[in-house]
Scaffold this motif. Structure first.
Motif, PDB file in Angstrom:
ATOM      1  N   GLY A 193       0.652  -1.332  -0.505  1.00 50.76           N
ATOM      2  CA  GLY A 193       0.207  -0.372   0.174  1.00 50.76           C
ATOM      3  C   GLY A 193       0.932   0.434   0.504  1.00 50.76           C
ATOM      4  O   GLY A 193      -0.039   2.201  -0.585  1.00 50.76           O
ATOM      5  N   ALA A 194       2.155   1.383   0.571  1.00 52.36           N
ATOM      6  CA  ALA A 194       2.626   2.378   0.146  1.00 52.36           C
ATOM      7  C   ALA A 194       3.438   3.053  -0.520  1.00 52.36           C
ATOM      8  O   ALA A 194       3.942   4.170  -0.753  1.00 52.36           O
ATOM      9  CB  ALA A 194       4.369   2.276   1.624  1.00 52.36           C
ATOM     10  N   ALA A 268       1.563   8.467   7.288  1.00 58.51           N
ATOM     11  CA  ALA A 268       1.736   8.166   8.642  1.00 58.51           C
ATOM     12  C   ALA A 268       0.574   7.132   9.340  1.00 58.51           C
ATOM     13  O   ALA A 268       1.494   6.274  10.614  1.00 58.51           O
ATOM     14  CB  ALA A 268       1.514   8.909  10.049  1.00 58.51           C
ATOM     15  N   GLN A 269      -0.489   6.764   9.112  1.00 53.31           N
ATOM     16  CA  GLN A 269      -1.446   6.123   9.650  1.00 53.31           C
ATOM     17  C   GLN A 269      -1.224   4.684   9.286  1.00 53.31           C
ATOM     18  O   GLN A 269      -0.833   3.163   9.639  1.00 53.31           O
ATOM     19  CB  GLN A 269      -2.539   6.151   9.584  1.00 53.31           C
ATOM     20  CG  GLN A 269      -3.598   5.027  10.034  1.00 53.31           C
ATOM     21  CD  GLN A 269      -3.437   5.073  11.908  1.00 53.31           C
ATOM     22  OE1 GLN A 269      -3.700   5.507  12.723  1.00 53.31           O
ATOM     23  NE2 GLN A 269      -3.885   3.593  12.072  1.00 53.31           N
ATOM     24  N   ASN A 270      -0.804   4.800   8.286  1.00 58.65           N
ATOM     25  CA  ASN A 270       0.073   3.730   7.538  1.00 58.65           C
ATOM     26  C   ASN A 270       1.690   3.062   7.991  1.00 58.65           C
ATOM     27  O   ASN A 270       1.902   1.583   8.358  1.00 58.65           O
ATOM     28  CB  ASN A 270      -0.167   3.770   5.805  1.00 58.65           C
ATOM     29  CG  ASN A 270       0.490   2.220   5.060  1.00 58.65           C
ATOM     30  OD1 ASN A 270      -0.657   1.467   5.191  1.00 58.65           O
ATOM     31  ND2 ASN A 270       1.394   2.167   4.382  1.00 58.65           N
ATOM     32  N   SER A 274      -0.747  -1.349   8.909  1.00 59.12           N
ATOM     33  CA  SER A 274      -1.330  -1.290   7.509  1.00 59.12           C
ATOM     34  C   SER A 274      -3.063  -0.975   7.200  1.00 59.12           C
ATOM     35  O   SER A 274      -3.755  -1.248   8.106  1.00 59.12           O
ATOM     36  CB  SER A 274      -0.035  -2.327   7.021  1.00 59.12           C
ATOM     37  OG  SER A 274      -1.102  -3.915   6.898  1.00 59.12           O
ATOM     38  N   ILE A 275      -2.928  -0.166   6.073  1.00 59.07           N
ATOM     39  CA  ILE A 275      -4.405   0.036   5.471  1.00 59.07           C
ATOM     40  C   ILE A 275      -4.567  -0.803   4.149  1.00 59.07           C
ATOM     41  O   ILE A 275      -3.585  -1.123   3.706  1.00 59.07           O
ATOM     42  CB  ILE A 275      -4.966   1.920   5.174  1.00 59.07           C
ATOM     43  CG1 ILE A 275      -3.943   2.319   6.041  1.00 59.07           C
ATOM     44  CG2 ILE A 275      -5.923   1.755   4.689  1.00 59.07           C
ATOM     45  CD1 ILE A 275      -4.201   4.094   6.182  1.00 59.07           C
ATOM     46  N   ILE A 280      -7.248   2.922  -0.225  1.00 62.46           N
ATOM     47  CA  ILE A 280      -6.489   3.243  -0.089  1.00 62.46           C
ATOM     48  C   ILE A 280      -7.085   4.690  -0.934  1.00 62.46           C
ATOM     49  O   ILE A 280      -7.237   5.711  -0.679  1.00 62.46           O
ATOM     50  CB  ILE A 280      -4.587   2.925  -0.555  1.00 62.46           C
ATOM     51  CG1 ILE A 280      -3.995   2.497   0.562  1.00 62.46           C
ATOM     52  CG2 ILE A 280      -4.334   4.518  -0.304  1.00 62.46           C
ATOM     53  CD1 ILE A 280      -3.211   2.010   0.291  1.00 62.46           C
ATOM     54  N   VAL A 281      -7.439   4.274  -2.105  1.00 64.32           N
ATOM     55  CA  VAL A 281      -8.162   5.329  -3.062  1.00 64.32           C
ATOM     56  C   VAL A 281      -8.949   5.893  -2.769  1.00 64.32           C
ATOM     57  O   VAL A 281      -9.430   7.025  -2.735  1.00 64.32           O
ATOM     58  CB  VAL A 281      -7.783   4.622  -4.317  1.00 64.32           C
ATOM     59  CG1 VAL A 281      -8.726   5.718  -5.792  1.00 64.32           C
ATOM     60  CG2 VAL A 281      -6.220   4.003  -5.256  1.00 64.32           C
ATOM     61  N   MET A 282      -9.940   5.216  -1.853  1.00 64.00           N
ATOM     62  CA  MET A 282     -11.311   5.267  -1.699  1.00 64.00           C
ATOM     63  C   MET A 282     -10.845   6.597  -0.389  1.00 64.00           C
ATOM     64  O   MET A 282     -11.884   7.405  -0.720  1.00 64.00           O
ATOM     65  CB  MET A 282     -11.818   4.519  -0.484  1.00 64.00           C
ATOM     66  CG  MET A 282     -13.061   4.710  -0.417  1.00 64.00           C
ATOM     67  SD  MET A 282     -13.599   3.158  -0.105  1.00 64.00           S
ATOM     68  CE  MET A 282     -13.273   3.618   2.307  1.00 64.00           C
ATOM     69  N   TYR A 283      -9.833   6.486   0.307  1.00 66.82           N
ATOM     70  CA  TYR A 283      -9.356   7.411   1.073  1.00 66.82           C
ATOM     71  C   TYR A 283      -9.228   8.413   0.174  1.00 66.82           C
ATOM     72  O   TYR A 283      -9.912   9.740   1.170  1.00 66.82           O
ATOM     73  CB  TYR A 283      -8.585   7.397   2.394  1.00 66.82           C
ATOM     74  CG  TYR A 283      -9.044   5.759   3.522  1.00 66.82           C
ATOM     75  CD1 TYR A 283     -10.314   5.876   3.766  1.00 66.82           C
ATOM     76  CD2 TYR A 283      -8.362   4.965   3.948  1.00 66.82           C
ATOM     77  CE1 TYR A 283     -10.953   4.816   4.349  1.00 66.82           C
ATOM     78  CE2 TYR A 283      -9.053   4.148   4.392  1.00 66.82           C
ATOM     79  CZ  TYR A 283     -10.488   3.483   5.257  1.00 66.82           C
ATOM     80  OH  TYR A 283     -10.128   2.835   5.948  1.00 66.82           O
ATOM     81  N   TYR A 284      -9.255   8.794  -0.600  1.00 65.10           N
ATOM     82  CA  TYR A 284      -8.371  10.256  -1.282  1.00 65.10           C
ATOM     83  C   TYR A 284      -9.285  10.623  -1.863  1.00 65.10           C
ATOM     84  O   TYR A 284      -9.750  11.729  -2.225  1.00 65.10           O
ATOM     85  CB  TYR A 284      -6.707   9.296  -1.854  1.00 65.10           C
ATOM     86  CG  TYR A 284      -6.421  10.891  -3.147  1.00 65.10           C
ATOM     87  CD1 TYR A 284      -5.217  11.197  -2.213  1.00 65.10           C
ATOM     88  CD2 TYR A 284      -6.998  10.769  -4.049  1.00 65.10           C
ATOM     89  CE1 TYR A 284      -4.598  12.187  -3.226  1.00 65.10           C
ATOM     90  CE2 TYR A 284      -6.079  11.498  -5.542  1.00 65.10           C
ATOM     91  CZ  TYR A 284      -5.193  12.678  -4.533  1.00 65.10           C
ATOM     92  OH  TYR A 284      -3.993  13.160  -4.426  1.00 65.10           O
TER      93      TYR A 284
END
Length: 351
Positions: A193-194, A268-270, A274-275, A280-284
């Protein structure tokens, strides 16, 4: 022999977790990795939020001033296009040297702290796990921070009128483009995910760079348009659209900084836990939609503010100071006699 094998396997697993930045890396992230993202996010959030709030306050003040100065005989109206044009004339490029100097000093101090934190953090905080690290081991982050140090130094020179107006925003565009390239390069060294998180950071930096560059290009043309008042209806509509686009590009530059700060918090949370990759894209996207809602709500408020003042002026009947000009007197001759008909007027006396 078995104990030696277990130690060797543990050491190999440790190296893999520290070099990859993937799922294992995020579960064993060092505290300074989290703090590096968190501190950068706080800075970007503060910078973007400050200038967005300042822009909002300036726009409201301009709308109120134009509405208060507008009369029934004045050609100025408190429309969103006139507010946008007046904002561009007053504040783009930044014409307050004190504000520019203070922000530049804060930028210089914060970036200097960032460079020293990365260097001494590698020497002391990471020394136990990475004894071979030097002051410039995290040169990627230091290069990024130094790019914004250059922008702060440019702003300081501009505040002293040693550089042309908008030089600092040009330097910020260069810093953001460098940031986008560094994040893309950084993503190639990551896993899991990074990778997506750093690619989205690069896209956000590029969005800010493009927005500020468009604002710089349009600011000179917008200032010319505000000096030359357009008389034609169709041309006035085109000019209003141009002024709205100029203001939007100006605000989107700071929205990009705010968006970067919000996304740094996700990064930072990741580092701690790990998310899931499918989120990830949804949060963005959700962050972008939330910022869009904020812009729309403020634009609607500004339009309502302008409309309220215009309704107040129209409902008052645009009363004239002189009692003799409150009505138009039409005199006409009918069958040898004069009749006087008082008709409510909206301008000068008519014969």
């Amino acid at each position: 022999l078995n104990a030696n094998k277990c130690q060797s396997l543990s050491f190999i697993c440790f190296l893999r977790t520290m070099e990859g930045g993937g799922e294992a890396a995020t579960s064993n992230a060092t505290p300074d990795t989290f703090l590096g993202h968190f501190i950068a996010g706080i800075f970007l959030l503060s910078y973007g939020a400050f200038f967005l709030c300042l822009t909002a306050v300036r726009l409201v003040r301009i709308a109120q001033e134009i509405s208060n100065d507008a009369t029934c005989t004045s050609s100025i109206s408190s429309t969103p296009s006139s507010v946008s044009a007046e904002f561009q004339r007053r504040h783009v490029p930044e014409q307050n040297p004190v504000l520019l100097r203070r922000v530049s000093v804060i930028l210089l101090v914060s970036t200097t702290f960032g460079i020293l934190y990365e260097g001494f953090g590698a020497l002391y905080i990471d020394h136990d796990s990475h004894p071979d690290k030097t002051f410039f081991s995290d040169a990627t982050h230091q290069t990024l921070t130094f790019a914004f140090f250059f922008a702060g130094f440019t702003g300081l020179l501009e505040s002293w009128q040693l550089l042309p107006p908008d030089s600092v925003r040009g330097a910020v565009v260069l810093a953001l483009l460098g940031e986008a390239l560094l994040w893309l390069d950084h993503a190639l060294m990551k896993e899991g995910g990074a990778v997506r998180i750093h690619i989205l950071l690069a896209l956000t930096a590029a969005f800010s760079a493009v927005s500020i560059f468009v604002s710089i290009v349009m600011s000179a043309s917008t200032s010319t348009r505000t000096r030359d008042r357009v008389q034609g209806g169709g041309e006035r509509t085109a000019a209003g659209c141009f002024e709205h686009l100029a203001l939007l590009s100006y605000a989107c530059g700071f929205l990009g900084f705010l968006w970067q700060g919000m996304w740094f918090m996700v990064a930072a949370q990741n580092e701690i836990s790990s998310i899931a990759m499918d989120r990830i894209v949804m949060y963005y996207i959700l962050q972008g939609i939330a910022l869009g809602f904020g812009v729309e709500i403020f634009a609607a408020y500004l339009s309502c503010l302008s409309a309220r003042h215009e309704d107040k002026n129209s409902s008052s009947g645009c009363q004239l100071k002189s009692a003799a000009r409150q009505r138009n007197r039409f005199r006409f001759r009918r069958e040898g006699a004069y009749s006087v008909i008082d008709v409510p007027g909206d301008g000068d006396d008519m014969a």
